[in-house]
Design a protein around this motif. Sequence first.
Motif, PDB file in Angstrom:
ATOM      1  N   MET A   1       0.980  -1.347  -0.020  1.00 38.84           N
ATOM      2  CA  MET A   1      -0.043  -0.052   0.045  1.00 38.84           C
ATOM      3  C   MET A   1       0.815   1.376  -0.078  1.00 38.84           C
ATOM      4  O   MET A   1       0.464   2.367  -0.393  1.00 38.84           O
ATOM      5  CB  MET A   1      -0.895  -0.004   1.266  1.00 38.84           C
ATOM      6  CG  MET A   1      -1.991   1.068   1.133  1.00 38.84           C
ATOM      7  SD  MET A   1      -3.095   0.932   0.206  1.00 38.84           S
ATOM      8  CE  MET A   1      -4.209   2.144   0.672  1.00 38.84           C
ATOM      9  N   ASN A   2       2.070   1.370   0.750  1.00 45.99           N
ATOM     10  CA  ASN A   2       2.941   2.376   0.772  1.00 45.99           C
ATOM     11  C   ASN A   2       3.345   2.573  -0.830  1.00 45.99           C
ATOM     12  O   ASN A   2       3.483   4.059  -0.805  1.00 45.99           O
ATOM     13  CB  ASN A   2       4.093   2.199   1.860  1.00 45.99           C
ATOM     14  CG  ASN A   2       4.508   3.496   2.329  1.00 45.99           C
ATOM     15  OD1 ASN A   2       4.053   4.419   1.866  1.00 45.99           O
ATOM     16  ND2 ASN A   2       5.726   3.192   2.848  1.00 45.99           N
ATOM     17  N   GLY A   3       3.784   1.601  -1.364  1.00 41.84           N
ATOM     18  CA  GLY A   3       4.386   1.916  -2.894  1.00 41.84           C
ATOM     19  C   GLY A   3       3.515   2.418  -3.651  1.00 41.84           C
ATOM     20  O   GLY A   3       3.615   3.488  -4.546  1.00 41.84           O
ATOM     21  N   THR A   4       2.117   2.191  -3.402  1.00 39.36           N
ATOM     22  CA  THR A   4       0.842   2.928  -4.425  1.00 39.36           C
ATOM     23  C   THR A   4       0.765   4.324  -3.990  1.00 39.36           C
ATOM     24  O   THR A   4       0.835   5.147  -4.928  1.00 39.36           O
ATOM     25  CB  THR A   4      -0.339   1.942  -4.153  1.00 39.36           C
ATOM     26  OG1 THR A   4      -0.053   0.560  -4.359  1.00 39.36           O
ATOM     27  CG2 THR A   4      -1.526   2.562  -4.905  1.00 39.36           C
ATOM     28  N   ALA A   5       0.827   4.647  -2.697  1.00 39.40           N
ATOM     29  CA  ALA A   5       0.888   5.898  -2.419  1.00 39.40           C
ATOM     30  C   ALA A   5       1.867   6.762  -2.682  1.00 39.40           C
ATOM     31  O   ALA A   5       1.736   8.063  -3.119  1.00 39.40           O
ATOM     32  CB  ALA A   5       0.642   6.041  -0.628  1.00 39.40           C
ATOM     33  N   ALA A   6       2.978   6.191  -2.759  1.00 40.87           N
ATOM     34  CA  ALA A   6       4.064   7.018  -3.402  1.00 40.87           C
ATOM     35  C   ALA A   6       4.062   7.281  -4.923  1.00 40.87           C
ATOM     36  O   ALA A   6       4.246   8.263  -5.228  1.00 40.87           O
ATOM     37  CB  ALA A   6       5.432   6.178  -3.191  1.00 40.87           C
ATOM     38  N   LYS A   7       3.577   6.155  -5.672  1.00 39.00           N
ATOM     39  CA  LYS A   7       3.277   6.409  -7.047  1.00 39.00           C
ATOM     40  C   LYS A   7       2.170   7.491  -7.224  1.00 39.00           C
ATOM     41  O   LYS A   7       2.401   8.415  -8.081  1.00 39.00           O
ATOM     42  CB  LYS A   7       2.920   5.219  -7.501  1.00 39.00           C
ATOM     43  CG  LYS A   7       4.118   4.232  -7.893  1.00 39.00           C
ATOM     44  CD  LYS A   7       3.778   2.899  -8.282  1.00 39.00           C
ATOM     45  CE  LYS A   7       4.857   1.779  -8.319  1.00 39.00           C
ATOM     46  NZ  LYS A   7       4.405   0.534  -9.157  1.00 39.00           N
TER      47      LYS A   7
END
Length: 61
Positions: A1-7
């Motif tokens: 989920m954290n990677g998606t928020a960064a993208k």
Amino acid sequence: MNGTAAKVGAYVVGLAFAFAAAFGIGSAVGPVGSAADQTESPAPASDAGHGGMDMNGDTGD
């Protein structure tokens, strides 16, 4: 989920940068077209236009 928020965050920042750049370039360049096009006002909505015909094709004679 954290990677998606960064993208998504990077995408939003990039999009904001693109809009800011477009606004800056547009402000620097100014309006496009001749001065006559810029100063004309549109015809009032009450003008009959098209030779004075109404919606039914009658000329009002």
